[in-house]
Motif scaffolding. Structure first.
Motif, PDB file in Angstrom:
ATOM      1  N   GLU A  23      33.096  23.466  32.978  1.00 34.28           N
ATOM      2  CA  GLU A  23      31.684  23.622  33.364  1.00 34.28           C
ATOM      3  C   GLU A  23      31.498  24.815  34.295  1.00 34.28           C
ATOM      4  O   GLU A  23      30.501  25.527  34.228  1.00 34.28           O
ATOM      5  CB  GLU A  23      31.131  22.359  34.050  1.00 34.28           C
ATOM      6  N   TYR A  24      32.460  25.031  35.180  1.00 29.22           N
ATOM      7  CA  TYR A  24      32.366  26.143  36.113  1.00 29.22           C
ATOM      8  C   TYR A  24      32.518  27.481  35.385  1.00 29.22           C
ATOM      9  O   TYR A  24      31.828  28.455  35.705  1.00 29.22           O
ATOM     10  CB  TYR A  24      33.397  26.000  37.232  1.00 29.22           C
ATOM     11  N   ALA A  25      33.397  27.544  34.398  1.00 25.90           N
ATOM     12  CA  ALA A  25      33.542  28.765  33.604  1.00 25.90           C
ATOM     13  C   ALA A  25      32.226  29.096  32.906  1.00 25.90           C
ATOM     14  O   ALA A  25      31.787  30.252  32.912  1.00 25.90           O
ATOM     15  CB  ALA A  25      34.672  28.613  32.588  1.00 25.90           C
ATOM     16  N   ALA A  26      31.572  28.091  32.326  1.00 28.24           N
ATOM     17  CA  ALA A  26      30.284  28.315  31.658  1.00 28.24           C
ATOM     18  C   ALA A  26      29.227  28.775  32.659  1.00 28.24           C
ATOM     19  O   ALA A  26      28.412  29.657  32.351  1.00 28.24           O
ATOM     20  CB  ALA A  26      29.838  27.035  30.947  1.00 28.24           C
ATOM     21  N   MET A  27      29.246  28.208  33.866  1.00 30.44           N
ATOM     22  CA  MET A  27      28.286  28.604  34.892  1.00 30.44           C
ATOM     23  C   MET A  27      28.515  30.065  35.314  1.00 30.44           C
ATOM     24  O   MET A  27      27.558  30.823  35.481  1.00 30.44           O
ATOM     25  CB  MET A  27      28.389  27.693  36.106  1.00 30.44           C
ATOM     26  N   LEU A  28      29.779  30.466  35.476  1.00 23.84           N
ATOM     27  CA  LEU A  28      30.069  31.848  35.850  1.00 23.84           C
ATOM     28  C   LEU A  28      29.593  32.820  34.772  1.00 23.84           C
ATOM     29  O   LEU A  28      29.072  33.893  35.084  1.00 23.84           O
ATOM     30  CB  LEU A  28      31.557  32.033  36.125  1.00 23.84           C
ATOM     31  N   LEU A  29      29.743  32.452  33.524  1.00 24.55           N
ATOM     32  CA  LEU A  29      29.254  33.288  32.434  1.00 24.55           C
ATOM     33  C   LEU A  29      27.737  33.427  32.506  1.00 24.55           C
ATOM     34  O   LEU A  29      27.196  34.517  32.364  1.00 24.55           O
ATOM     35  CB  LEU A  29      29.674  32.715  31.082  1.00 24.55           C
ATOM     36  N   VAL A  33      27.978  35.738  38.691  1.00 30.05           N
ATOM     37  CA  VAL A  33      28.398  35.903  40.090  1.00 30.05           C
ATOM     38  C   VAL A  33      29.436  34.845  40.425  1.00 30.05           C
ATOM     39  O   VAL A  33      29.469  33.766  39.837  1.00 30.05           O
ATOM     40  CB  VAL A  33      27.219  35.803  41.095  1.00 30.05           C
ATOM     41  N   PHE A  34      30.303  35.177  41.393  1.00 24.69           N
ATOM     42  CA  PHE A  34      31.299  34.252  41.900  1.00 24.69           C
ATOM     43  C   PHE A  34      31.071  34.101  43.390  1.00 24.69           C
ATOM     44  O   PHE A  34      31.014  35.097  44.114  1.00 24.69           O
ATOM     45  CB  PHE A  34      32.721  34.793  41.650  1.00 24.69           C
ATOM     46  N   ARG A  35      30.911  32.870  43.831  1.00 20.51           N
ATOM     47  CA  ARG A  35      30.744  32.588  45.251  1.00 20.51           C
ATOM     48  C   ARG A  35      32.101  32.192  45.835  1.00 20.51           C
ATOM     49  O   ARG A  35      32.690  31.196  45.416  1.00 20.51           O
ATOM     50  CB  ARG A  35      29.724  31.469  45.452  1.00 20.51           C
ATOM     51  N   GLU A 105      31.035  34.811  50.435  1.00 23.31           N
ATOM     52  CA  GLU A 105      30.604  36.085  49.841  1.00 23.31           C
ATOM     53  C   GLU A 105      30.297  35.894  48.358  1.00 23.31           C
ATOM     54  O   GLU A 105      30.951  35.111  47.664  1.00 23.31           O
ATOM     55  CB  GLU A 105      31.702  37.132  50.022  1.00 23.31           C
ATOM     56  N   VAL A 106      29.306  36.609  47.866  1.00 20.30           N
ATOM     57  CA  VAL A 106      28.927  36.552  46.457  1.00 20.30           C
ATOM     58  C   VAL A 106      29.427  37.826  45.780  1.00 20.30           C
ATOM     59  O   VAL A 106      29.040  38.933  46.170  1.00 20.30           O
ATOM     60  CB  VAL A 106      27.401  36.406  46.294  1.00 20.30           C
ATOM     61  N   LEU A 107      30.303  37.659  44.795  1.00 19.20           N
ATOM     62  CA  LEU A 107      30.862  38.789  44.055  1.00 19.20           C
ATOM     63  C   LEU A 107      30.121  38.957  42.741  1.00 19.20           C
ATOM     64  O   LEU A 107      29.959  37.996  41.977  1.00 19.20           O
ATOM     65  CB  LEU A 107      32.350  38.564  43.780  1.00 19.20           C
ATOM     66  N   ASP A 108      29.674  40.151  42.468  1.00 19.18           N
ATOM     67  CA  ASP A 108      28.965  40.471  41.231  1.00 19.18           C
ATOM     68  C   ASP A 108      29.991  40.609  40.103  1.00 19.18           C
ATOM     69  O   ASP A 108      30.881  41.454  40.167  1.00 19.18           O
ATOM     70  CB  ASP A 108      28.190  41.773  41.418  1.00 19.18           C
ATOM     71  N   SER A 110      28.999  41.082  36.854  1.00 17.27           N
ATOM     72  CA  SER A 110      28.318  41.620  35.679  1.00 17.27           C
ATOM     73  C   SER A 110      29.091  42.730  34.977  1.00 17.27           C
ATOM     74  O   SER A 110      29.038  42.827  33.752  1.00 17.27           O
ATOM     75  CB  SER A 110      26.911  42.090  36.041  1.00 17.27           C
ATOM     76  N   LEU A 111      29.808  43.555  35.713  1.00 22.67           N
ATOM     77  CA  LEU A 111      30.596  44.623  35.086  1.00 22.67           C
ATOM     78  C   LEU A 111      32.058  44.239  34.912  1.00 22.67           C
ATOM     79  O   LEU A 111      32.812  44.952  34.258  1.00 22.67           O
ATOM     80  CB  LEU A 111      30.486  45.905  35.909  1.00 22.67           C
ATOM     81  N   ALA A 112      32.471  43.141  35.497  1.00 20.85           N
ATOM     82  CA  ALA A 112      33.863  42.710  35.475  1.00 20.85           C
ATOM     83  C   ALA A 112      34.160  41.679  34.396  1.00 20.85           C
ATOM     84  O   ALA A 112      35.263  41.621  33.869  1.00 20.85           O
ATOM     85  CB  ALA A 112      34.235  42.122  36.836  1.00 20.85           C
ATOM     86  N   LEU A 113      33.173  40.870  34.074  1.00 28.09           N
ATOM     87  CA  LEU A 113      33.370  39.726  33.186  1.00 28.09           C
ATOM     88  C   LEU A 113      33.480  40.159  31.732  1.00 28.09           C
ATOM     89  O   LEU A 113      32.575  40.801  31.201  1.00 28.09           O
ATOM     90  CB  LEU A 113      32.212  38.746  33.362  1.00 28.09           C
ATOM     91  N   VAL A 114      34.582  39.819  31.114  1.00 24.85           N
ATOM     92  CA  VAL A 114      34.775  40.079  29.691  1.00 24.85           C
ATOM     93  C   VAL A 114      34.209  38.914  28.890  1.00 24.85           C
ATOM     94  O   VAL A 114      33.550  39.094  27.881  1.00 24.85           O
ATOM     95  CB  VAL A 114      36.272  40.287  29.379  1.00 24.85           C
TER      96      VAL A 114
END
Length: 135
Positions: A23-29, A33-35, A105-108, A110-114
């Motif tokens: 569920e967390y993987a789907a939420m990150l997609l 962002v990663f908190r 911290e909130v990590l973006d 958007s450019l990192a996620l494959v």
């Protein structure tokens, strides 16, 4: 018989894997962002990844490598695939890396996620971006 589409890392793309619950993987997609958790991991605060590909080792061995035992298999039923060059990674253990960050911290991503994978009944289901088309 048509050629099978290859996972991008089977084609040589350099990626890192962040294992988590499905569920967390789907939420990150969805959120991109990663908190950073407020509780530190074994190497401090940050985003933890590995170079261990899905299906590369038995669950028990992967759990030992990532979490030093104690977590159930559901902790590796999801995986977030990130570009290797997306963050500055610090190696802290064998095949284990962390991007140091502050608690909360909130990590973006958007450019990192494959993409992400979710394991259901032993089979990995992959989001867009994980496969290269057959040649």
């Amino acid at each position: 018989m048509p050629a099978r589409a290859q996972l991008i890392w089977e084609h040589g793309a350099r990626v890192k894997f962040h294992y988590t619950e499905h569920e967390y993987a789907a939420m990150l997609l969805a959120e991109q962002v990663f908190r950073v958790p407020t509780e530190p991991g074994s190497a401090g605060h940050g985003l933890y990844v590995t170079t261990v590909q899905p299906r590369a080792m038995p669950d028990e061995k992967l759990l030992d490598l990532l979490f030093a035992r104690g977590r159930p298999a559901i902790a590796i039923e999801g995986v977030v695939v990130l570009r290797d060059d997306a963050f500055s990674w610090r190696r802290y253990a064998h095949r284990s890396y962390v991007h140091d960050a502050s608690p909360g911290e909130v990590l973006d991503l958007s450019l990192a996620l494959v993409g992400v994978g979710i394991r259901r009944r032993g089979n990995w289901l992959w989001s867009d971006g994980i496969y290269l088309p057959p040649a």
